[in-house]
Motif scaffolding. Structure first.
Motif, mmCIF file in Angstrom:
data_model
loop_
_atom_site.group_PDB
_atom_site.id
_atom_site.type_symbol
_atom_site.label_atom_id
_atom_site.label_comp_id
_atom_site.label_asym_id
_atom_site.label_seq_id
_atom_site.Cartn_x
_atom_site.Cartn_y
_atom_site.Cartn_z
ATOM 1 N N MET A 34 0.854 -1.169 0.000
ATOM 2 C CA MET A 34 0.000 0.000 0.000
ATOM 3 C C MET A 34 0.901 1.232 0.000
ATOM 4 S SD MET A 34 -3.047 0.862 2.643
ATOM 5 C CE MET A 34 -2.164 0.756 4.174
ATOM 6 N N ARG A 35 0.885 1.954 -1.101
ATOM 7 C CA ARG A 35 1.765 3.095 -1.283
ATOM 8 C C ARG A 35 0.941 4.303 -1.687
ATOM 9 N NH1 ARG A 35 4.610 4.592 -5.801
ATOM 10 N NH2 ARG A 35 3.898 2.806 -6.960
ATOM 11 N N ASP A 36 1.136 5.423 -0.985
ATOM 12 C CA ASP A 36 0.424 6.643 -1.354
ATOM 13 C C ASP A 36 0.632 6.921 -2.830
ATOM 14 O OD1 ASP A 36 -0.538 7.027 1.171
ATOM 15 O OD2 ASP A 36 0.319 9.009 1.436
ATOM 16 N N ARG A 62 -17.781 2.693 -12.943
ATOM 17 C CA ARG A 62 -16.334 2.611 -12.765
ATOM 18 C C ARG A 62 -15.973 3.502 -11.578
ATOM 19 N NH1 ARG A 62 -16.301 -1.175 -15.936
ATOM 20 N NH2 ARG A 62 -15.758 -1.105 -18.113
ATOM 21 N N THR A 63 -15.119 2.990 -10.706
ATOM 22 C CA THR A 63 -14.698 3.755 -9.534
ATOM 23 C C THR A 63 -13.182 3.771 -9.461
ATOM 24 O OG1 THR A 63 -16.716 3.217 -8.303
ATOM 25 C CG2 THR A 63 -14.805 3.884 -7.001
ATOM 26 N N LEU A 64 -12.656 4.939 -9.236
ATOM 27 C CA LEU A 64 -11.220 5.102 -9.035
ATOM 28 C C LEU A 64 -10.934 4.857 -7.563
ATOM 29 C CD1 LEU A 64 -8.377 6.090 -9.978
ATOM 30 C CD2 LEU A 64 -9.150 8.395 -9.350
ATOM 31 N N VAL A 65 -10.138 3.826 -7.270
ATOM 32 C CA VAL A 65 -9.689 3.593 -5.895
ATOM 33 C C VAL A 65 -8.224 4.005 -5.832
ATOM 34 C CG1 VAL A 65 -11.366 1.802 -5.297
ATOM 35 C CG2 VAL A 65 -9.207 1.137 -6.355
ATOM 36 N N HIS A 66 -7.864 4.665 -4.735
ATOM 37 C CA HIS A 66 -6.497 5.165 -4.611
ATOM 38 C C HIS A 66 -6.100 5.230 -3.145
ATOM 39 C CE1 HIS A 66 -9.254 8.593 -4.604
ATOM 40 N NE2 HIS A 66 -8.378 9.242 -3.875
ATOM 41 N N ILE A 67 -4.802 5.228 -2.943
ATOM 42 C CA ILE A 67 -4.247 5.309 -1.597
ATOM 43 C C ILE A 67 -3.804 6.745 -1.350
ATOM 44 C CG2 ILE A 67 -2.446 4.504 -0.013
ATOM 45 C CD1 ILE A 67 -4.424 2.295 -0.762
ATOM 46 N N GLY A 120 -2.201 6.615 3.436
ATOM 47 C CA GLY A 120 -2.327 5.254 3.938
ATOM 48 C C GLY A 120 -3.729 4.690 3.949
ATOM 49 N N ARG A 121 -4.688 5.409 3.378
ATOM 50 C CA ARG A 121 -6.082 4.941 3.385
ATOM 51 C C ARG A 121 -6.562 4.655 1.977
ATOM 52 N NH1 ARG A 121 -9.326 9.423 6.491
ATOM 53 N NH2 ARG A 121 -10.986 7.888 6.332
ATOM 54 N N GLY A 139 -3.561 -3.678 -2.073
ATOM 55 C CA GLY A 139 -2.961 -4.175 -0.846
ATOM 56 C C GLY A 139 -3.820 -4.026 0.388
ATOM 57 N N THR A 140 -5.032 -3.522 0.241
ATOM 58 C CA THR A 140 -5.946 -3.332 1.365
ATOM 59 C C THR A 140 -7.109 -4.303 1.245
ATOM 60 O OG1 THR A 140 -5.404 -0.979 1.452
ATOM 61 C CG2 THR A 140 -7.428 -1.661 2.561
#
Length: 143
Positions: A1-3, A50-55, A58-59, A114-115
């Motif tokens: 999990m990387r910003d 469609r959904t953009l998921v991002h870190i 750290g979340r 990674g989450t």
């Protein structure tokens, strides 16, 4: 999990009690319809189809890709323009494709960037589906 890590998932997403719920399924599985019913119950659109998921910090967060932000496809009516939310913490995924177990024997998870988040199966077209999404999220928040 990387910003800064990101991915686009095939899911509509709705902000329920301040948390993103990913509604996942193939085209025609009821993602947009269930999202619209949740919005009608007072919850907020994040993204449709469609959904953009991002870190970030750290979340795992959910947002709309810029090209579809604020748009929701309503079959038989066309594209609706709605307010939307960005950067909502992801708490739950709902699978709309598979069979729905009466009493799930084991908890399932989905890993994104990674989450791990809980993964539940529901029938999007059931009259109780919006209520079940709310109750499932309440249950996850209580843990």
């Amino acid at each position: 999990m990387r910003d800064g890590s990101s991915d686009i998932v095939h899911a509509s997403s709705v902000a329920v009690h301040g948390f993103a719920v990913l509604l996942m399924g193939v085209s025609g599985s009821g993602k947009s319809d269930l999202a619209l019913r949740l919005i009608d119950r007072g919850h907020g659109l994040i993204s449709d189809d469609r959904t953009l998921v991002h870190i970030k910090e750290g979340r795992l967060l959910a947002s709309a890709p810029p090209t579809i932000a604020g748009k929701l496809e309503a079959r038989g009516l066309g594209i609706l323009e709605l307010p939307h939310q960005d950067d909502v913490p992801v708490a739950l995924a709902i699978g709309l494709d598979g069979p729905v177990e009466r009493f799930p024997l084991e908890e399932k998870e989905l890993t994104l960037l990674g989450t791990s988040i809980p993964l539940l199966a529901l029938n999007a077209r059931a009259a109780s589906a919006p209520i079940l999404v709310e109750k499932a999220l309440d249950r996850e928040e209580a843990r």
